[in-house]
Motif scaffolding. Structure first.
Motif, mmCIF file in Angstrom:
data_model
loop_
_atom_site.group_PDB
_atom_site.id
_atom_site.type_symbol
_atom_site.label_atom_id
_atom_site.label_comp_id
_atom_site.label_asym_id
_atom_site.label_seq_id
_atom_site.Cartn_x
_atom_site.Cartn_y
_atom_site.Cartn_z
ATOM 1 N N PRO A 163 -1.430 26.384 -1.293
ATOM 2 C CA PRO A 163 -2.815 25.865 -1.276
ATOM 3 C C PRO A 163 -2.896 24.461 -0.663
ATOM 4 C CG PRO A 163 -2.286 26.813 -3.419
ATOM 5 C CD PRO A 163 -1.002 26.737 -2.666
ATOM 6 N N LEU A 164 -1.920 23.614 -0.973
ATOM 7 C CA LEU A 164 -1.922 22.262 -0.414
ATOM 8 C C LEU A 164 -1.783 22.308 1.106
ATOM 9 C CD1 LEU A 164 -0.114 19.174 -1.851
ATOM 10 C CD2 LEU A 164 0.205 19.758 0.546
ATOM 11 N N LEU A 165 -0.907 23.190 1.592
ATOM 12 C CA LEU A 165 -0.712 23.307 3.047
ATOM 13 C C LEU A 165 -1.985 23.773 3.740
ATOM 14 C CD1 LEU A 165 2.874 24.824 3.462
ATOM 15 C CD2 LEU A 165 2.073 22.589 4.213
ATOM 16 N N ARG A 166 -2.632 24.770 3.185
ATOM 17 C CA ARG A 166 -3.838 25.302 3.840
ATOM 18 C C ARG A 166 -4.956 24.255 3.859
ATOM 19 N NH1 ARG A 166 -3.059 30.219 5.373
ATOM 20 N NH2 ARG A 166 -1.546 31.558 4.301
ATOM 21 N N LYS A 167 -5.087 23.505 2.772
ATOM 22 C CA LYS A 167 -6.085 22.441 2.728
ATOM 23 C C LYS A 167 -5.772 21.362 3.769
ATOM 24 C CE LYS A 167 -7.543 18.624 -0.234
ATOM 25 N NZ LYS A 167 -7.278 17.903 -1.506
ATOM 26 N N THR A 168 -4.492 20.977 3.847
ATOM 27 C CA THR A 168 -4.091 19.914 4.781
ATOM 28 C C THR A 168 -4.259 20.361 6.222
ATOM 29 O OG1 THR A 168 -2.463 19.151 3.158
ATOM 30 C CG2 THR A 168 -2.223 18.346 5.412
ATOM 31 N N ILE A 169 -3.896 21.615 6.513
ATOM 32 C CA ILE A 169 -4.017 22.153 7.878
ATOM 33 C C ILE A 169 -5.484 22.160 8.311
ATOM 34 C CG2 ILE A 169 -3.820 24.255 9.253
ATOM 35 C CD1 ILE A 169 -1.194 22.853 8.972
ATOM 36 N N ALA A 170 -6.361 22.610 7.413
ATOM 37 C CA ALA A 170 -7.788 22.670 7.755
ATOM 38 C C ALA A 170 -8.333 21.270 8.017
ATOM 39 C CB ALA A 170 -8.561 23.335 6.626
ATOM 40 N N GLN A 194 -0.589 13.043 3.180
ATOM 41 C CA GLN A 194 -0.567 11.924 4.126
ATOM 42 C C GLN A 194 0.540 12.100 5.168
ATOM 43 O OE1 GLN A 194 -0.246 8.214 2.061
ATOM 44 N NE2 GLN A 194 -0.715 6.976 3.868
ATOM 45 N N VAL A 195 1.720 12.508 4.712
ATOM 46 C CA VAL A 195 2.834 12.727 5.637
ATOM 47 C C VAL A 195 2.504 13.852 6.613
ATOM 48 C CG1 VAL A 195 5.232 13.522 5.798
ATOM 49 C CG2 VAL A 195 4.589 11.843 4.059
ATOM 50 N N LEU A 196 2.016 14.967 6.087
ATOM 51 C CA LEU A 196 1.724 16.121 6.948
ATOM 52 C C LEU A 196 0.602 15.803 7.935
ATOM 53 C CD1 LEU A 196 1.986 19.012 4.322
ATOM 54 C CD2 LEU A 196 3.659 18.348 6.053
ATOM 55 N N ILE A 214 7.735 7.310 2.460
ATOM 56 C CA ILE A 214 7.142 8.178 1.433
ATOM 57 C C ILE A 214 8.130 9.272 1.032
ATOM 58 C CG2 ILE A 214 5.359 9.905 1.001
ATOM 59 C CD1 ILE A 214 3.455 8.186 2.676
ATOM 60 N N MET A 215 8.745 9.929 2.009
ATOM 61 C CA MET A 215 9.674 11.015 1.694
ATOM 62 C C MET A 215 10.885 10.495 0.930
ATOM 63 S SD MET A 215 8.171 13.682 2.608
ATOM 64 C CE MET A 215 9.540 14.731 2.090
ATOM 65 N N GLU A 216 11.397 9.349 1.311
ATOM 66 C CA GLU A 216 12.541 8.779 0.593
ATOM 67 C C GLU A 216 12.174 8.450 -0.841
ATOM 68 O OE1 GLU A 216 13.665 5.441 2.923
ATOM 69 O OE2 GLU A 216 14.889 6.614 4.332
ATOM 70 N N ARG A 217 10.960 7.906 -1.049
ATOM 71 C CA ARG A 217 10.545 7.522 -2.402
ATOM 72 C C ARG A 217 10.234 8.752 -3.263
ATOM 73 N NH1 ARG A 217 9.122 2.017 -1.780
ATOM 74 N NH2 ARG A 217 10.785 1.273 -0.391
ATOM 75 N N MET A 218 10.061 9.918 -2.633
ATOM 76 C CA MET A 218 9.873 11.163 -3.387
ATOM 77 C C MET A 218 11.179 11.960 -3.442
ATOM 78 S SD MET A 218 6.040 12.552 -2.412
ATOM 79 C CE MET A 218 6.515 13.160 -0.790
ATOM 80 N N GLN A 219 12.289 11.324 -3.026
ATOM 81 C CA GLN A 219 13.606 11.961 -2.993
ATOM 82 C C GLN A 219 13.611 13.204 -2.101
ATOM 83 O OE1 GLN A 219 15.762 12.113 -6.838
ATOM 84 N NE2 GLN A 219 13.934 11.169 -7.746
#
Length: 453
Positions: A306-313, A346-348, A423-428
């Protein structure tokens, strides 16, 4: 002694004779017989040089620890013209003298002493930070390799067997004192350099604080007018479309209609560029805050599709590239991932925005999500010109602008990918790129799978 065929050197403390295959040193306290292959004459000459060099400097302090008064007197007679010498005759007195009276530059320590032997004295000295750096030379009648090894293992710098050779004792002491002087000089240099680095670090911290304060101030000053520009552009576009353009069309005024359409296009461009600038300002501020805070980003189990589809749109609408197709492929039954939804979006968005930016007039941006081992990997594929190897090395560095491989013109501030990496590093998690000039690029992020623990 028969000195036929030999020669003698007299001295205040004794005489040295060379005869036949042997050299003999005789004094009231010591007699040493050596083969000619041991150059006693040369060693005595060298010891005199050592004495001359040492007298130039202030006298170093030597502590002799030996329960044999004769041995202690002999060593004192050898050293007293060169060094400030003190002797004690048991281990307890040695420790008391070192800690309360004399802090020697070097210690000559006998091994075999009653109550507390030299090994125990050395062990106590080396266990105390105040005395651990004082060089210790064992002087002992014990000759076995095991005895010498034990002394060195306890921290002694050298081991001299009795009977002693004065020249060798002088040279061994001089060597250890020189090593101690070099070590102290090096420690002072390291301390000075460390102090310089600390001052430089403190200055950099202050500059970083000032930079953050400046960025915050500039960001605030920019965001307010940008919000107004975006708002007025959209309101003006809406009014022109709903009233002016409709009125001109009803009057069949083609020239006026074309003019209004041009104005609407300009207003749309203004709003789009203002939104882009506002996003860059936000990215700079968030990057600065994340780097300054140096804290991990809280994550929680999140369903990814769901997060991917929302971000893509959302990213597809923001890109405003009607000729570029955006495609999403999600592997079925993906497990929950550990992430921060807002930060991942934000990253995507940054990666998809870059893919549209470098994709050209048409083509396809392809987003794929799949499980690989204990991670879920999201990959953004573009059909752009690709990234040369030398640029891939620095692509995630702060404020590094990547240009079009064909035109060489930089695009953007060079902050989006740096922010994404932080961001990715801080989320491991992880982020990386694979690309080949002429074949497009693939940016990927990897997220940890939630295991329920």
């Amino acid at each position: 002694m028969n000195n036929k065929g030999g020669r003698a050197i007299g001295g205040a403390r004794g005489e040295c004779h060379e005869s036949g295959a042997f050299s003999v040193f005789r004094s009231p306290l010591i007699c040493i017989v050596l083969p000619h292959r041991v150059n006693l004459m040369g060693m005595l000459h060298r010891s005199n040089e050592v004495a001359q060099m040492s007298t130039i400097e202030s006298k170093r302090r030597v502590l002799i620890v030996d329960d044999d008064f004769t041995n202690a007197e002999l060593l004192t007679s050898i050293l007293e013209k060169i060094y400030e010498v003190k002797s004690v005759h048991n281990g307890a007195d040695a420790l008391e003298c070192i800690r309360t009276e004399l802090h020697p530059d070097i210690i000559l320590l006998d091994v075999m002493m009653p109550k507390m032997d030299g090994y125990e004295v050395c062990e106590q000295l080396k266990s105390d930070p105040k005395t651990a750096d004082i060089p210790v030379i064992f002087i002992s009648a014990l000759h076995s390799p095991g005895d010498e090894a034990r002394g060195l293992q306890l921290g002694a710098m050298d081991y001299i067997s009795k009977p002693i050779i004065p020249a060798i004792v002088l040279l061994r002491i001089q060597t250890q004192l020189e090593l101690k002087a070099h070590r102290e000089e090096l420690e002072e240099l390291v301390a000075a350099k460390t102090s310089q680095l600390k001052r430089a670090y403190d200055e950099l911290k202050e500059l970083d604080r000032l930079k953050s304060a400046l960025l915050e101030s500039v960001s605030h000053e920019l965001r307010t007018p940008l919000t107004s520009v975006i708002g007025f552009a959209k309101v003006s576009s809406k009014k022109l479309s709903s009233s002016v353009l409709a009125e001109l069309e009803s009057l069949q005024c083609e020239k006026g209609r074309k003019s209004v359409l041009q104005v609407l296009d300009n207003l749309q461009h203004i709003a789009h560029q203002a939104e882009y600038l506002s996003k860059q300002v936000r990215n700079v501020m968030e990057f600065s805050e994340l780097v300054a805070e140096n804290q991990m980003i809280a994550t929680s189990p999140v369903p990814l599709e769901p997060l991917l589809r929302k971000t893509i749109a959302s990213a597809g609408m923001a890109a405003k590239s009607p000729h570029v197709r955006l495609k999403l492929e999600v592997e079925p039954d993906l497990p929950l991932v550990l992430t921060n939804p807002q930060r991942l979006e934000q990253v995507l968005e940054n990666l998809i925005s870059n893919a549209f930016k470098f994709n050209g007039e048409d083509g396809e941006v392809y987003c794929q999500a799949r499980q690989l081992g204990n991670e879920v990997v999201i990959s953004i594929h573009d059909a752009g010109p690709g990234i040369p190897n030398e640029e891939q090395v620095r692509i995630f560095q702060h404020f590094q602008q990547l240009g079009d491989s064909v035109t060489g013109k930089p695009k953007g501030l060079g902050i989006g990918l740096s922010l994404s990496q932080v961001i990715m590093e801080r989320m491991q998690g992880r982020i990386w790129v694979s690309s080949k000039v002429g074949s497009g690029s693939v940016f990927s992020v990897a997220l940890r799978i939630h295991t329920g623990e």
